[in-house]
Design a protein around this motif. Structure first.
Motif, PDB file in Angstrom:
ATOM      1  N   ARG A   1       1.299   6.507  -7.001  1.00  0.00           N
ATOM      2  CA  ARG A   1       0.189   7.414  -7.364  1.00  0.00           C
ATOM      3  C   ARG A   1       0.637   8.870  -7.263  1.00  0.00           C
ATOM      4  O   ARG A   1       0.337   9.689  -8.101  1.00  0.00           O
ATOM      5  CB  ARG A   1      -0.997   7.167  -6.426  1.00  0.00           C
ATOM      6  CG  ARG A   1      -1.991   6.151  -6.984  1.00  0.00           C
ATOM      7  CD  ARG A   1      -3.316   6.245  -6.277  1.00  0.00           C
ATOM      8  NE  ARG A   1      -3.213   5.997  -4.858  1.00  0.00           N
ATOM      9  CZ  ARG A   1      -3.282   4.800  -4.305  1.00  0.00           C
ATOM     10  NH1 ARG A   1      -3.455   3.747  -5.067  1.00  0.00           N
ATOM     11  NH2 ARG A   1      -3.175   4.631  -3.013  1.00  0.00           N
ATOM     12  N   ARG A   2       1.402   9.153  -6.176  1.00  0.00           N
ATOM     13  CA  ARG A   2       1.874  10.523  -5.963  1.00  0.00           C
ATOM     14  C   ARG A   2       2.795  10.939  -7.109  1.00  0.00           C
ATOM     15  O   ARG A   2       2.678  12.029  -7.660  1.00  0.00           O
ATOM     16  CB  ARG A   2       2.607  10.610  -4.620  1.00  0.00           C
ATOM     17  CG  ARG A   2       2.823  12.032  -4.119  1.00  0.00           C
ATOM     18  CD  ARG A   2       3.710  12.071  -2.896  1.00  0.00           C
ATOM     19  NE  ARG A   2       5.025  11.470  -3.112  1.00  0.00           N
ATOM     20  CZ  ARG A   2       5.980  12.032  -3.817  1.00  0.00           C
ATOM     21  NH1 ARG A   2       5.788  13.203  -4.371  1.00  0.00           N
ATOM     22  NH2 ARG A   2       7.130  11.415  -3.967  1.00  0.00           N
TER      23      ARG A   2
ATOM     24  N   ARG B   1       2.288   1.665  -3.495  1.00  0.00           N
ATOM     25  CA  ARG B   1       1.269   2.119  -4.443  1.00  0.00           C
ATOM     26  C   ARG B   1       0.962   3.600  -4.242  1.00  0.00           C
ATOM     27  O   ARG B   1       0.808   4.346  -5.202  1.00  0.00           O
ATOM     28  CB  ARG B   1       0.001   1.281  -4.285  1.00  0.00           C
ATOM     29  CG  ARG B   1      -0.043   0.100  -5.271  1.00  0.00           C
ATOM     30  CD  ARG B   1      -1.446  -0.435  -5.382  1.00  0.00           C
ATOM     31  NE  ARG B   1      -1.842  -1.067  -4.147  1.00  0.00           N
ATOM     32  CZ  ARG B   1      -1.605  -2.337  -3.860  1.00  0.00           C
ATOM     33  NH1 ARG B   1      -0.967  -3.087  -4.716  1.00  0.00           N
ATOM     34  NH2 ARG B   1      -2.000  -2.856  -2.718  1.00  0.00           N
ATOM     35  N   ALA B   2       0.903   4.025  -2.961  1.00  0.00           N
ATOM     36  CA  ALA B   2       0.625   5.436  -2.673  1.00  0.00           C
ATOM     37  C   ALA B   2       1.741   6.302  -3.254  1.00  0.00           C
ATOM     38  O   ALA B   2       1.482   7.371  -3.829  1.00  0.00           O
ATOM     39  CB  ALA B   2       0.506   5.645  -1.163  1.00  0.00           C
ATOM     40  N   GLU B   3       2.979   5.848  -3.146  1.00  0.00           N
ATOM     41  CA  GLU B   3       4.119   6.593  -3.673  1.00  0.00           C
ATOM     42  C   GLU B   3       4.030   6.685  -5.207  1.00  0.00           C
ATOM     43  O   GLU B   3       4.257   7.741  -5.796  1.00  0.00           O
ATOM     44  CB  GLU B   3       5.416   5.880  -3.236  1.00  0.00           C
ATOM     45  CG  GLU B   3       6.712   6.452  -3.782  1.00  0.00           C
ATOM     46  CD  GLU B   3       6.962   7.901  -3.358  1.00  0.00           C
ATOM     47  OE1 GLU B   3       6.315   8.340  -2.379  1.00  0.00           O
ATOM     48  OE2 GLU B   3       7.773   8.579  -4.010  1.00  0.00           O
TER      49      GLU B   3
ATOM     50  N   ASP C   1       0.844  -1.204   0.000  1.00  0.00           N
ATOM     51  CA  ASP C   1       0.000   0.000   0.000  1.00  0.00           C
ATOM     52  C   ASP C   1       0.875   1.248   0.000  1.00  0.00           C
ATOM     53  O   ASP C   1       0.590   2.225  -0.699  1.00  0.00           O
ATOM     54  CB  ASP C   1      -0.909   0.006   1.241  1.00  0.00           C
ATOM     55  CG  ASP C   1      -1.969  -1.071   1.150  1.00  0.00           C
ATOM     56  OD1 ASP C   1      -2.145  -1.612   0.046  1.00  0.00           O
ATOM     57  OD2 ASP C   1      -2.601  -1.381   2.179  1.00  0.00           O
ATOM     58  N   VAL C   2       1.973   1.215   0.772  1.00  0.00           N
ATOM     59  CA  VAL C   2       2.880   2.367   0.821  1.00  0.00           C
ATOM     60  C   VAL C   2       3.496   2.601  -0.556  1.00  0.00           C
ATOM     61  O   VAL C   2       3.546   3.717  -1.060  1.00  0.00           O
ATOM     62  CB  VAL C   2       3.989   2.120   1.879  1.00  0.00           C
ATOM     63  CG1 VAL C   2       5.066   3.177   1.801  1.00  0.00           C
ATOM     64  CG2 VAL C   2       3.377   2.073   3.276  1.00  0.00           C
TER      65      VAL C   2
END
Ligand code: SF4
Ligand code: SF4
Length: 214
Positions: A195-196, A191-193, A188-189
């Motif tokens: 996306r950012r 994927r968030a990176e 999740d971490v």
């Protein structure tokens, strides 16, 4: 009424021959020489493996072990609450989703009214299980997950039916040996990176196009 067989045959398609034609063996085949070629291939592989002339595809299990995916679907784990009680609420969703019908649950009443039920008996028949992970997907409580543990050998049929105590064994909760489960915080971490970064690229592209339009 009799039907003329020639009327049924399709144009351009010949009838197969009525008597099979015997294939004549070559002189080498009559001497079994192609067998020697096959044996030479086997011998060559054996010598190459024996003298380490090429990378072996086999490993010396159980001394050596392969690194499987962190999503590997191995032996199941029944997870616990911080107080050590089983997280399962005996809702039977896993047993309903199981295509092999290998989960057996007997529900009991939980004194805590917020929980209501718990499994008095929770058994998985490992010889029927197809390790599809549907039970993990179906569970609303993250009460059942799978591990990377693939050491499953049994001396009798009874041993292959694994009960609640074995499914809750602490050794299987080793974070290094966790397998298929509903959430992967580390992913999740990542994927968030990603996306950012993608948003940053879009913002930069918009800014560039705005600058060229003016
Ligand atoms: S992994 Fe699949 S077959 Fe095995 S217990 Fe879970 S749902 Fe059933
Ligand atoms: S789905 Fe989860 S909570 Fe429900 S019975 Fe199965 S393991 Fe227990």
């Amino acid at each position: 009424m009799t039907v003329d067989p020639r009327a049924l045959s399709l144009p351009g398609i010949q009838d197969p021959p009525k008597t099979p034609r015997r294939r004549r063996m070559t002189f080498a085949e009559r001497l079994y020489l192609p067998l020697l070629a096959g044996m030479w291939v086997t011998l060559r592989h054996m010598l190459q493996n024996l003298f380490g002339l090429r990378k072996r595809v086999t490993i010396q299990y159980p001394e050596e072990r392969r690194q499987y995916s962190h999503r590997y679907r191995g032996h199941h784990i029944l997870t616990t609450r911080p107080d050590g009680s089983v997280r399962c609420v005996a809702c039977f969703l896993c047993a309903t989703a199981c295509p092999a019908e290998c989960i057996h649950i007997e529900a009991g009443e939980q004194p805590d009214v917020n929980i209501e039920k718990y499994p008095v008996v929770y058994e998985i028949d490992m010889l029927r299980c197809v390790f599809c992970g549907y039970c993990v997907d179906a569970c609303p409580e993250e009460a059942i997950i799978m591990s990377n543990n693939y050491d499953m050998a049994y001396y009798s049929r009874d041993q292959s039916i694994v009960g609640k105590a074995d499914l809750m064994k602490p050794y299987t909760i080793d974070p290094e040996r966790l397998g298929y489960r509903p959430s992967y915080p580390e992913e999740d971490v990542k994927r968030a990176e990603m996306r950012r970064q993608a948003l940053d690229l879009v913002t930069a592209a918009k800014a560039r196009s705005g600058a060229t339009n003016h």
